[in-house]
Structure formats: structure tokens, C-alpha cells
Design an enzyme around this catalytic site. Structure first.
Site, PDB file in Angstrom:
ATOM      1  N   GLU A 102       0.848  -1.211   0.000  1.00  0.00           N
ATOM      2  CA  GLU A 102       0.000   0.000   0.000  1.00  0.00           C
ATOM      3  C   GLU A 102       0.876   1.250   0.000  1.00  0.00           C
ATOM      4  OE1 GLU A 102      -2.721   1.462  -0.256  1.00  0.00           O
ATOM      5  OE2 GLU A 102      -4.420   0.333   0.523  1.00  0.00           O
ATOM      6  N   ASP A 103       0.327   2.343  -0.500  1.00  0.00           N
ATOM      7  CA  ASP A 103       1.032   3.616  -0.405  1.00  0.00           C
ATOM      8  C   ASP A 103       0.931   4.196   1.001  1.00  0.00           C
ATOM      9  OD1 ASP A 103      -1.708   4.003  -0.668  1.00  0.00           O
ATOM     10  OD2 ASP A 103      -1.562   5.654  -2.097  1.00  0.00           O
ATOM     11  N   ASP A 106      -4.217   4.955   6.404  1.00  0.00           N
ATOM     12  CA  ASP A 106      -4.742   6.129   7.093  1.00  0.00           C
ATOM     13  C   ASP A 106      -5.703   5.625   8.185  1.00  0.00           C
ATOM     14  OD1 ASP A 106      -5.461   8.786   7.536  1.00  0.00           O
ATOM     15  OD2 ASP A 106      -6.848   8.871   5.874  1.00  0.00           O
ATOM     16  N   PHE A 155      -2.523  15.574   5.399  1.00  0.00           N
ATOM     17  CA  PHE A 155      -2.633  15.122   4.012  1.00  0.00           C
ATOM     18  C   PHE A 155      -1.298  15.303   3.286  1.00  0.00           C
ATOM     19  CE2 PHE A 155      -3.892  15.349  -0.432  1.00  0.00           C
ATOM     20  CZ  PHE A 155      -4.719  14.239  -0.524  1.00  0.00           C
ATOM     21  N   ARG A 168       1.228  13.031  -8.400  1.00  0.00           N
ATOM     22  CA  ARG A 168       1.772  11.669  -8.298  1.00  0.00           C
ATOM     23  C   ARG A 168       3.212  11.566  -8.795  1.00  0.00           C
ATOM     24  NH1 ARG A 168      -2.476   8.230  -7.025  1.00  0.00           N
ATOM     25  NH2 ARG A 168      -4.487   8.658  -8.000  1.00  0.00           N
TER      26      ARG A 168
HETATM   27  P1  5GP Z   1      -7.633   4.314   4.604  1.00  0.00           P
HETATM   28  O1  5GP Z   1      -8.649   3.369   4.055  1.00  0.00           O
HETATM   29  O2  5GP Z   1      -6.511   3.630   5.363  1.00  0.00           O
HETATM   30  O3  5GP Z   1      -8.251   5.411   5.407  1.00  0.00           O
HETATM   31  O4  5GP Z   1      -7.017   5.113   3.406  1.00  0.00           O
HETATM   32  C1  5GP Z   1      -6.357   4.510   2.415  1.00  0.00           C
HETATM   33  C2  5GP Z   1      -6.338   5.333   1.158  1.00  0.00           C
HETATM   34  O5  5GP Z   1      -6.746   6.706   1.348  1.00  0.00           O
HETATM   35  C3  5GP Z   1      -4.947   5.388   0.613  1.00  0.00           C
HETATM   36  O6  5GP Z   1      -4.654   4.252  -0.152  1.00  0.00           O
HETATM   37  C4  5GP Z   1      -4.961   6.684  -0.156  1.00  0.00           C
HETATM   38  O7  5GP Z   1      -5.474   6.447  -1.447  1.00  0.00           O
HETATM   39  C5  5GP Z   1      -5.927   7.572   0.594  1.00  0.00           C
HETATM   40  N1  5GP Z   1      -5.212   8.489   1.506  1.00  0.00           N
HETATM   41  C6  5GP Z   1      -5.208   8.470   2.849  1.00  0.00           C
HETATM   42  N2  5GP Z   1      -4.437   9.454   3.361  1.00  0.00           N
HETATM   43  C7  5GP Z   1      -3.940  10.134   2.305  1.00  0.00           C
HETATM   44  C8  5GP Z   1      -3.056  11.264   2.165  1.00  0.00           C
HETATM   45  O8  5GP Z   1      -2.566  11.872   3.125  1.00  0.00           O
HETATM   46  N3  5GP Z   1      -2.769  11.663   0.895  1.00  0.00           N
HETATM   47  C9  5GP Z   1      -3.270  11.043  -0.193  1.00  0.00           C
HETATM   48  N4  5GP Z   1      -2.907  11.529  -1.375  1.00  0.00           N
HETATM   49  N5  5GP Z   1      -4.100   9.978  -0.124  1.00  0.00           N
HETATM   50  C10 5GP Z   1      -4.426   9.523   1.120  1.00  0.00           C
END
Ligand code: 5GP
Length: 178
Positions: A102-103, A106, A155, A168
Site C-alpha cells: 500500500e502507499d 490512514d 494530508f 503523483r
Molecule cells: P484508509 O482506508 O486507510 O483510510 O485510506 C487509504 C487510502 O486513502 C490510501 O490508499 C490513499 O489512497 C488515501 N489516503 C489516505 N491518506 C492520504 C493522504 O494523506 N494523501 C493522499 N494523497 N491519499 C491519502
């Protein structure tokens, strides 16, 4: 590195290109040691993880395979929560050592919703690798086996991560100026 503007928002430098690369080399080394003699299958989650997955994969010192999946979430008309659709999980995970890439993690919702589908395929083992982790935002705690950087709940964009489609291609990671 100077501040940049993407769409309507200002972002300031946060993680440098060389620091990101250095840390990914360390994670790749760790994975190479942990999986010595094995042939793990990396399952990278598009779009955000494409750069991280590519660099991590390049630095590996073991045999490995990689495939890419895309998760899209939308609100169901009658269900209580989000529905997650998978695109591209063609590889058979049965009996494989799988590393999900994963990138950023969150809230953990995306993986929390998706992991049962992977587990359903009965991989031999399953570990999670993420470039970034925001522990303060956790809603669904997950065991993250390989983490590049623990970051505050702000963010970020760059190195594969976007703000509304842009950012990106940046080599560095930038943080929203609040
Ligand atoms: P989660 O489901 O863990 O809340 O979020 C996962 C997804 O939300 C990540 O794969 C990403 O696409 C997006 N995301 C969460 N935080 C950030 C952030 O700080 N920046 C960006 N660009 N995307 C985020």
C-alpha cells in the site's frame, strides 16, 4: 525543495527523494532477509502504490513476483457501508507467501474491508507493507509488518500519492500547509 501549489492548495516539503529511497532500500533488505529461499508474491494496490512498489521491487535481493490490483469504493444504495470492488486479482494466492503493498494506511478502512477477500484465497502467509502510516488516524487497527515512515495525521502528496489527480509524479513527498 520549495513549497508548491496543486489545484487550490499549498504543500510544503516533507520527505526528500534520497531519504525515501534510502528507507525503501532498508525495507527491501529486511524483506529479502525475511523471505530468503522463498518466492513471495507482491500484490500492489493501485493507483497510489505504483512508485513505491516499483522501487521496493527493484531493491529486492530475492526471487519475487508482483501483480497489481485496484480497489474502488462507492456507497451502496441499500447497504450500510462502502462496497469494495477488486480489479485485476487474477493470480491464484492459494499457498503463496503474499505481501500486500500500500502507499498509505490512514484509517485502515480500505485494508480492513479488503483483507478478508485475500484471506479467503488461503495464502500460505500474508504480510502488509506500506510506505506511509498515519497511526493517529486509525479506525481499524492492522498489523503492519513493513512500514516506511510513520507520519502525522496530515494530508500528503507526491511519490505516487495525488491530490485530486495531480502530484503523483513528484519525487518527494509534500505535506499540506494548514
Ligand atoms: P484508509 O482506508 O486507510 O483510510 O485510506 C487509504 C487510502 O486513502 C490510501 O490508499 C490513499 O489512497 C488515501 N489516503 C489516505 N491518506 C492520504 C493522504 O494523506 N494523501 C493522499 N494523497 N491519499 C491519502
Amino acid at each position: 525543495m520549495t513549497s508548491i501549489k496543486i489545484h487550490d492548495k499549498e504543500f510544503e516539503p516533507y520527505l526528500k527523494d534520497e531519504d525515501i529511497q534510502q528507507r525503501i532500500k532498508e525495507v527491501a533488505k529486511q524483506i529479502s532477509e525475511d523471505y530468503a529461499g522463498k518466492r513471495p508474491l507482491f500484490v500492489a494496490v493501485l493507483n497510489g502504490s505504483f512508485m513505491f512498489a516499483a522501487d521496493l521491487f527493484k531493491y529486492l535481493e530475492i526471487e519475487a513476483e508482483i501483480c497489481f490490483i485496484k480497489l474502488s469504493s462507492y456507497k451502496g444504495t441499500q447497504s450500510t457501508g462502502k462496497v469494495i470492488t477488486t480489479i485485476g486479482l487474477d493470480d491464484d494466492l492459494f499457498g503463496r507467501d503474499v505481501i500486500l503493498v500500500e502507499d498509505i494506511v490512514d484509517t485502515g478502512k480500505t485494508l480492513h474491508n479488503f483483507l478478508p477477500r485475500l484471506i479467503h484465497q488461503q495464502p500460505k502467509s500474508l504480510r502488509l507493507a506500506t510506505l506511509l502510516h498515519k497511526p493517529e488516524a486509525t479506525v481499524h487497527p492492522l498489523q503492519l509488518d513493513y512500514v516506511g515512515f510513520v507520519i502525522p495525521n496530515k494530508f500528503v502528496v507526491g511519490y505516487g500519492l495525488d491530490y485530486d489527480g495531480l502530484g503523483r509524479n513528484l519525487k518527494e513527498i509534500y505535506q499540506l500547509v494548514s
